[in-house]
Design an enzyme around this catalytic site. Structure first.
Site, PDB file in Angstrom:
ATOM      1  N   GLU A 134      79.130   6.918  50.617  1.00 34.63           N
ATOM      2  CA  GLU A 134      78.137   7.617  51.438  1.00 34.63           C
ATOM      3  C   GLU A 134      76.736   7.014  51.352  1.00 34.63           C
ATOM      4  O   GLU A 134      75.896   7.273  52.196  1.00 34.63           O
ATOM      5  CB  GLU A 134      78.100   9.109  51.076  1.00 34.63           C
ATOM      6  CG  GLU A 134      77.984   9.381  49.609  1.00 34.63           C
ATOM      7  CD  GLU A 134      78.238  10.851  49.258  1.00 34.63           C
ATOM      8  OE1 GLU A 134      77.925  11.208  48.120  1.00 34.63           O
ATOM      9  OE2 GLU A 134      78.734  11.609  50.100  1.00 34.63           O
ATOM     10  N   THR A 172      76.054  -5.023  28.012  1.00 35.61           N
ATOM     11  CA  THR A 172      75.296  -5.356  29.229  1.00 35.61           C
ATOM     12  C   THR A 172      76.191  -5.534  30.459  1.00 35.61           C
ATOM     13  O   THR A 172      75.693  -5.660  31.569  1.00 35.61           O
ATOM     14  CB  THR A 172      74.491  -6.660  29.020  1.00 35.61           C
ATOM     15  OG1 THR A 172      75.420  -7.732  28.772  1.00 35.61           O
ATOM     16  CG2 THR A 172      73.544  -6.544  27.844  1.00 35.61           C
ATOM     17  N   GLN A 176      75.453  -5.931  34.635  1.00 38.87           N
ATOM     18  CA  GLN A 176      75.778  -7.155  35.402  1.00 38.87           C
ATOM     19  C   GLN A 176      76.612  -6.807  36.634  1.00 38.87           C
ATOM     20  O   GLN A 176      76.364  -7.307  37.730  1.00 38.87           O
ATOM     21  CB  GLN A 176      76.547  -8.138  34.514  1.00 38.87           C
ATOM     22  CG  GLN A 176      75.721  -8.691  33.348  1.00 38.87           C
ATOM     23  CD  GLN A 176      76.587  -9.552  32.419  1.00 38.87           C
ATOM     24  OE1 GLN A 176      77.445 -10.298  32.875  1.00 38.87           O
ATOM     25  NE2 GLN A 176      76.357  -9.435  31.123  1.00 38.87           N
ATOM     26  N   LYS A 207      69.918 -11.994  28.279  1.00 42.60           N
ATOM     27  CA  LYS A 207      71.259 -12.118  28.838  1.00 42.60           C
ATOM     28  C   LYS A 207      71.324 -11.428  30.210  1.00 42.60           C
ATOM     29  O   LYS A 207      71.857 -11.975  31.190  1.00 42.60           O
ATOM     30  CB  LYS A 207      72.261 -11.481  27.869  1.00 42.60           C
ATOM     31  CG  LYS A 207      73.726 -11.696  28.240  1.00 42.60           C
ATOM     32  CD  LYS A 207      74.621 -11.147  27.145  1.00 42.60           C
ATOM     33  CE  LYS A 207      76.081 -11.218  27.535  1.00 42.60           C
ATOM     34  NZ  LYS A 207      76.934 -10.575  26.535  1.00 42.60           N
ATOM     35  N   CYS A 363      59.743  36.707  42.062  1.00 43.58           N
ATOM     36  CA  CYS A 363      60.518  36.927  43.284  1.00 43.58           C
ATOM     37  C   CYS A 363      61.476  38.115  43.100  1.00 43.58           C
ATOM     38  O   CYS A 363      61.029  39.258  43.063  1.00 43.58           O
ATOM     39  CB  CYS A 363      61.232  35.646  43.693  1.00 43.58           C
ATOM     40  SG  CYS A 363      61.732  35.660  45.432  1.00 43.58           S
ATOM     41  N   GLU A 387      68.902  44.632  50.362  1.00 44.18           N
ATOM     42  CA  GLU A 387      69.609  43.342  50.264  1.00 44.18           C
ATOM     43  C   GLU A 387      70.795  43.482  49.308  1.00 44.18           C
ATOM     44  O   GLU A 387      71.880  42.954  49.546  1.00 44.18           O
ATOM     45  CB  GLU A 387      68.660  42.258  49.754  1.00 44.18           C
ATOM     46  CG  GLU A 387      69.350  40.923  49.513  1.00 44.18           C
ATOM     47  CD  GLU A 387      68.447  39.873  48.847  1.00 44.18           C
ATOM     48  OE1 GLU A 387      68.785  38.690  48.960  1.00 44.18           O
ATOM     49  OE2 GLU A 387      67.433  40.232  48.232  1.00 44.18           O
ATOM     50  N   HIS A 499      56.531  32.080  43.876  1.00 44.58           N
ATOM     51  CA  HIS A 499      57.125  31.224  42.835  1.00 44.58           C
ATOM     52  C   HIS A 499      56.050  30.338  42.190  1.00 44.58           C
ATOM     53  O   HIS A 499      55.856  29.194  42.602  1.00 44.58           O
ATOM     54  CB  HIS A 499      58.217  30.337  43.445  1.00 44.58           C
ATOM     55  CG  HIS A 499      59.473  31.070  43.788  1.00 44.58           C
ATOM     56  ND1 HIS A 499      60.496  31.248  42.895  1.00 44.58           N
ATOM     57  CD2 HIS A 499      59.843  31.679  44.941  1.00 44.58           C
ATOM     58  CE1 HIS A 499      61.458  31.943  43.479  1.00 44.58           C
ATOM     59  NE2 HIS A 499      61.093  32.224  44.710  1.00 44.58           N
ATOM     60  N   GLU A 501      56.110  28.771  39.495  1.00 47.66           N
ATOM     61  CA  GLU A 501      56.644  27.631  38.732  1.00 47.66           C
ATOM     62  C   GLU A 501      56.581  26.322  39.513  1.00 47.66           C
ATOM     63  O   GLU A 501      56.548  25.233  38.934  1.00 47.66           O
ATOM     64  CB  GLU A 501      58.094  27.909  38.293  1.00 47.66           C
ATOM     65  CG  GLU A 501      59.126  27.947  39.407  1.00 47.66           C
ATOM     66  CD  GLU A 501      59.328  29.314  40.054  1.00 47.66           C
ATOM     67  OE1 GLU A 501      60.386  29.536  40.661  1.00 47.66           O
ATOM     68  OE2 GLU A 501      58.408  30.158  39.945  1.00 47.66           O
TER      69      GLU A 501
END
Length: 527
Positions: A134, A172, A176, A207, A363, A387, A499, A501
């Site tokens: 994707e 490594t 590569q 390397k 919230c 709700e 919110h 945060e």
């Protein structure tokens, strides 16, 4: 692996050199945006000032940069395909055969160029892994961008260098292979950032450089840090910003990243400690509350305190009672959707209110605090949110359309009407009441904070709630919607509809979280 953090840390260093930096996240999944995705699958949904629902990586970007991001800074395969298909349906392509190349790739490139406008540097993060089916259209678009822009584009590739414990060595080979895969589609990285548990020794870097055709200086070792806020220093000391500046031939002053050193030092050397219970329903996955966890850390940095968070599954509170809350210095109920664990959260809120434990509700955590107060103080025993319980006779929280008609007049609620208020999303202004806890935090009457919710406090119940002592300490700018409530006769009980945060940063703790942690520290100190 930390692509988002690495990209954000690089952005922070380049900003420290006086450059204006923006960032874009390209995600290969087919969802149009993460707004409808489960937090279990994808972590939290981050909301920008302009109300875009994005990937949590934009949270990393905003915490490390000073730039505020928006809808141009995040897009998915789903968004790209949707736009191309809509154009095809409208006939914009004049009957041409619509294909991945050029139509999908052109759309991706347009978004890259548009998002970068007006900035010295734009850092673009591609989600997924090299070789993902994707990601291919994104990588092809990037190849074309490199061809079109020449030295005005550069490629940075982040790889894993695993440490094999039994052999006692770093391997490594995966790096590569990863670069080989990149080169097979026409992309040669200029910088390699190698993630590992240990710093990568010089011989391993040599390397890697040899096998990937990258300069040894540009093979950057990104070993695990004690705190993510050390990352700007770690990358800067290896000269990553110098490599970028030289590649683009930009004249920029040296970077001063002492503020990040201060943040790291305060984070790693706390003088106090405090325990907060976070009562939610996605508690098995810390990324579901990424921004809240970060905001608590930032408040700890401000107060030189280690903030220990105990995650409490709200459903266990319903079954096992609230004994787990008796050892904590503060209780936080975050946002969320759906009714699972509701009564457990309400029990935690009641415990905080009745036992003088500092409380922060965000919230849904604010709406449940209102319901708890309505039930146990104001005597509205069946109070609920429409709700969470559509049949409730006392919807103290509901869609605006359930309690106000088009003219703004209060109306009788019709449970069968499904008008569905639209979601309040993005930055909105609130007016705070002087003399309240929330005003003490912000020290200003007007604030701007980000929202993500559909349901509001039902104004019909406000006279009854206020008569019982509830303090409405913040409202929307026009005064029509409740934004903040506080409990009376309590050291620190504040709950907000927005919110906070999302706008906290490590260099500048959010005032509401700083106030909450300060109250929790005072409680810890007195116990």
């Amino acid at each position: 692996l930390g692509k988002g953090l690495t990209a954000a840390a690089l952005g922070a260093i380049l900003e420290a050199r006086g450059l204006s930096v923006t960032m874009i996240k390209m995600d290969p999944y087919i969802n149009v945006d993460p707004g409808t995705m489960s937090p279990y699958q994808h972590g939290e949904v981050f909301v920008t000032d302009d109300g875009t629902e994005t990937d949590l990586d934009l949270g990393h970007y905003e915490r490390f940069l000073t730039t505020r991001l928006g809808k141009l800074n995040s897009f998915t395969s789903g968004r790209v395909y949707l736009e191309v298909i809509e154009k095809e349906r409208r006939g914009d392509y004049l009957g041409a055969t619509v294909q991945v190349i050029p139509h999908i790739t052109n759309c991706i490139k347009e978004k890259i160029y548009k998002g970068a406008e007006g900035f010295d540097i734009s850092i673009i993060e591609i989600g997924g892994t090299i070789g993902d089916i994707e990601s291919q259209p994104f990588l092809e678009a990037v190849r074309q961008v490199k061809q079109e822009l020449g030295r005005d584009a550069m490629l940075m590739h982040l790889t894993l260098v695993p440490y094999i414990e039994t052999a006692g060595e770093l391997k490594t080979k995966p790096t590569q292979h990863s670069v080989k895969e990149l080169r097979s589609i026409g992309l040669q990285p200029e910088i390699l950032v190698c993630r590992s548990v240990l710093p990568i020794p010089d011989e391993a870097r040599e390397k890697i450089a040899l096998f990937t055709s990258v300069n040894k200086e540009a093979v950057i070792s990104a070993a695990n840090c004690k705190t993510i806020y050390q990352l700007p220093r770690v990358l800067h000391e290896q000269g990553i910003d110098e490599i970028v500046i030289n590649w683009f031939q930009i004249d920029a002053p040296k970077a001063n990243i002492s503020d990040w050193d201060t943040v790291s030092s305060r984070h790693l050397n706390p003088k106090h400690s405090v325990t907060i219970a976070m009562v939610g329903k996605y508690v098995e996955l810390a990324d579901a509350y990424k921004s809240i966890n970060e905001a608590l850390v930032h408040a700890g940095i401000k107060h030189l305190a280690k903030v220990n968070v105990i995650y409490v599954d709200a459903e266990t509170l319903e079954e096992d009672g609230i004994s787990v809350l008796q050892e904590v210095d503060g209780i936080l109920v975050p946002g969320g959707f759906g009714d699972r664990g509701t009564e457990g959260k309400i029990a935690a809120i009641r415990y905080a209110r009745e036992n003088q434990v500092p409380y922060l509700g965000i919230c849904l955590g604010m709406q449940l605090a209102l319901i708890e107060f309505a039930r146990h103080v104001a005597g509205i025993s069946k109070a609920h949110s429409s709700e969470l319980q559509p049949s409730t006779p006392d919807p103290v929280v509901g869609l605006i359309t359930e309690w106000r008609d088009e003219s703004g007049e209060t109306m009788q609620r019709d449970a069968s009407s499904d008008l569905g208020g639209t979601m309040r999303l993005g930055a909105q202004t609130a007016r705070l009441t002087p003399g309240t806890k929330i005003h003490d935090c912000y020290q200003t009457p007007l604030i701007q904070e980000r929202h993500r919710h559909r349901y509001e406090v039902n104004n019909n119940y406000l006279p009854q709630l206020e008569a019982a002592g509830l303090v409405i300490s913040g409202k929307s700018e026009d005064g029509s919607l409740v934004e903040v409530i506080e409990a009376p006769d309590h050291p620190w009980f504040v709950a907000c509809q927005f919110h906070p945060e999302f706008t906290s940063t490590p260099r500048e703790s959010h005032p509401l979280f700083a106030g909450f942690i300060q109250a929790a520290l005072e409680r810890a100190h007195h116990q």
